[in-house]
Structures are given as C-alpha cells and as structure tokens.
Motif scaffolding. Structure first.
Motif, short mmCIF file in Angstrom:
data_model
loop_
_atom_site.label_atom_id
_atom_site.label_comp_id
_atom_site.label_asym_id
_atom_site.label_seq_id
_atom_site.Cartn_x
_atom_site.Cartn_y
_atom_site.Cartn_z
N PRO A 1 0.83 -1.20 0.00
CA PRO A 1 0.00 0.00 0.00
C PRO A 1 0.86 1.26 0.00
CG PRO A 1 0.09 -0.94 2.19
CD PRO A 1 0.81 -1.89 1.28
N SER A 2 0.34 2.29 -0.60
CA SER A 2 1.04 3.58 -0.58
C SER A 2 0.98 4.17 0.82
CB SER A 2 0.40 4.55 -1.58
OG SER A 2 -0.90 4.92 -1.13
N VAL A 3 1.83 5.13 1.08
CA VAL A 3 1.80 5.83 2.36
C VAL A 3 0.45 6.50 2.54
CG1 VAL A 3 2.82 7.75 3.68
CG2 VAL A 3 4.30 6.17 2.43
N ASP A 4 -0.09 7.07 1.47
CA ASP A 4 -1.41 7.72 1.55
C ASP A 4 -2.49 6.72 1.97
OD1 ASP A 4 -0.44 10.19 0.80
OD2 ASP A 4 -1.05 10.01 -1.29
N THR A 5 -2.46 5.52 1.40
CA THR A 5 -3.47 4.52 1.74
C THR A 5 -3.33 4.08 3.19
OG1 THR A 5 -3.60 3.74 -0.54
CG2 THR A 5 -4.35 2.22 1.17
N LEU A 6 -2.10 3.78 3.62
CA LEU A 6 -1.90 3.39 5.02
C LEU A 6 -2.33 4.50 5.97
CD1 LEU A 6 1.49 1.49 5.03
CD2 LEU A 6 -0.73 0.61 5.75
N ASN A 7 -1.95 5.72 5.65
CA ASN A 7 -2.32 6.85 6.50
C ASN A 7 -3.84 7.00 6.55
OD1 ASN A 7 -1.34 9.11 8.13
ND2 ASN A 7 -2.33 10.37 6.56
N HIS A 8 -4.50 6.83 5.42
CA HIS A 8 -5.96 6.94 5.36
C HIS A 8 -6.63 5.86 6.22
CE1 HIS A 8 -9.89 7.87 3.80
NE2 HIS A 8 -10.03 6.64 3.35
N LEU A 9 -6.14 4.62 6.10
CA LEU A 9 -6.71 3.54 6.91
C LEU A 9 -6.47 3.79 8.40
CD1 LEU A 9 -5.70 0.43 4.77
CD2 LEU A 9 -7.99 1.44 5.02
N LEU A 10 -5.25 4.14 8.75
CA LEU A 10 -4.94 4.39 10.16
C LEU A 10 -5.75 5.55 10.72
CD1 LEU A 10 -1.10 3.79 10.06
CD2 LEU A 10 -2.78 2.44 11.35
N PHE A 11 -5.94 6.59 9.92
CA PHE A 11 -6.73 7.74 10.37
C PHE A 11 -8.16 7.32 10.70
CE2 PHE A 11 -9.28 11.58 9.87
CZ PHE A 11 -8.54 12.49 10.61
N GLN A 12 -8.72 6.42 9.89
CA GLN A 12 -10.08 5.92 10.15
C GLN A 12 -10.15 5.16 11.47
OE1 GLN A 12 -12.32 7.11 8.00
NE2 GLN A 12 -10.54 7.90 6.93
N LEU A 13 -8.99 4.65 11.91
CA LEU A 13 -8.93 3.89 13.16
C LEU A 13 -8.45 4.73 14.34
CD1 LEU A 13 -7.35 0.74 11.52
CD2 LEU A 13 -9.67 0.89 12.47
N GLY A 14 -8.23 6.03 14.09
CA GLY A 14 -7.80 6.93 15.16
C GLY A 14 -6.29 7.00 15.35
N TYR A 15 -5.53 6.65 14.32
CA TYR A 15 -4.07 6.69 14.39
C TYR A 15 -3.52 7.51 13.24
CZ TYR A 15 -4.36 2.80 17.69
OH TYR A 15 -4.63 2.02 18.77
N ARG A 16 -2.20 7.76 13.29
CA ARG A 16 -1.52 8.42 12.19
C ARG A 16 -0.09 7.90 12.11
NH1 ARG A 16 1.91 12.82 13.80
NH2 ARG A 16 1.75 13.19 16.02
#
Length: 94
Positions: free
Chosen positions: A70-85
């Motif tokens: 996954p791209s950094v953008d995709t990982l960041n997007h998924l983590l953000f949805q889970l309350g992380y960054r």
C-alpha cells in the motif's frame, strides 16, 4: 524452482537485498501488522473498515495478507479511520 531452496533464508540470500531495502520491507510489515491490530482492537471487520475508508473489502484483505504494497497515503488513510496516524521517528543508535 520448487524445492531448489531448502529454507527461506537460503532463498533470501539469492535476492541480494540491501540493508535499506530490508528496512523498507520490515517497516511495511510492521505498519500492516499495526493496522490489523488497530482494526481488531476497534472490533471492526475488514468490511467495516473498508466502508469507513471508502474502499473495497477485498483491497483491505490484499493489504492485510501483504499481497500488495500500500502507498503511504493509503496506510495513512486507513490508520486515520482507526484513530491513528503515521509518525517519523529517528533511527535508534546501535
């Protein structure tokens, strides 16, 4: 080629992976594992996360099975949805 290498380590040696490439592989693995852990702790299914992130469940499954990088953008997007960054930290000194 099946059976030509006795162990993963023997096969791995033929790949000539540099220490930097090894660090990238390890980081990706750790990020995906952390994303799975965060999703499970949130008691969300892959489908739940996919809906929240505006993605397909099959895309989440491919990421979690490490079938795609996954791209950094995709990982960041998924983590953000889970309350992380994602966060940059200094390398530890050895």
């Amino acid at each position: 080629m099946k059976g030509s290498f006795e162990t993963w380590e023997n096969f791995r040696k033929t790949l000539n992976i540099t220490p930097e490439e090894e660090a990238v592989i390890q980081l990706e693995k750790e990020l995906i594992e952390a994303t799975i852990k965060a999703r499970e702790e949130a008691k969300m299914s892959q489908r739940d996360l996919a809906e929240k992130a505006g993605m397909k469940q099959s895309a989440i499954a491919r990421i979690e099975k490490m079938k795609v990088s996954p791209s950094v953008d995709t990982l960041n997007h998924l983590l953000f949805q889970l309350g992380y960054r994602l966060k940059v930290v200094p390398l530890s000194k050895k």
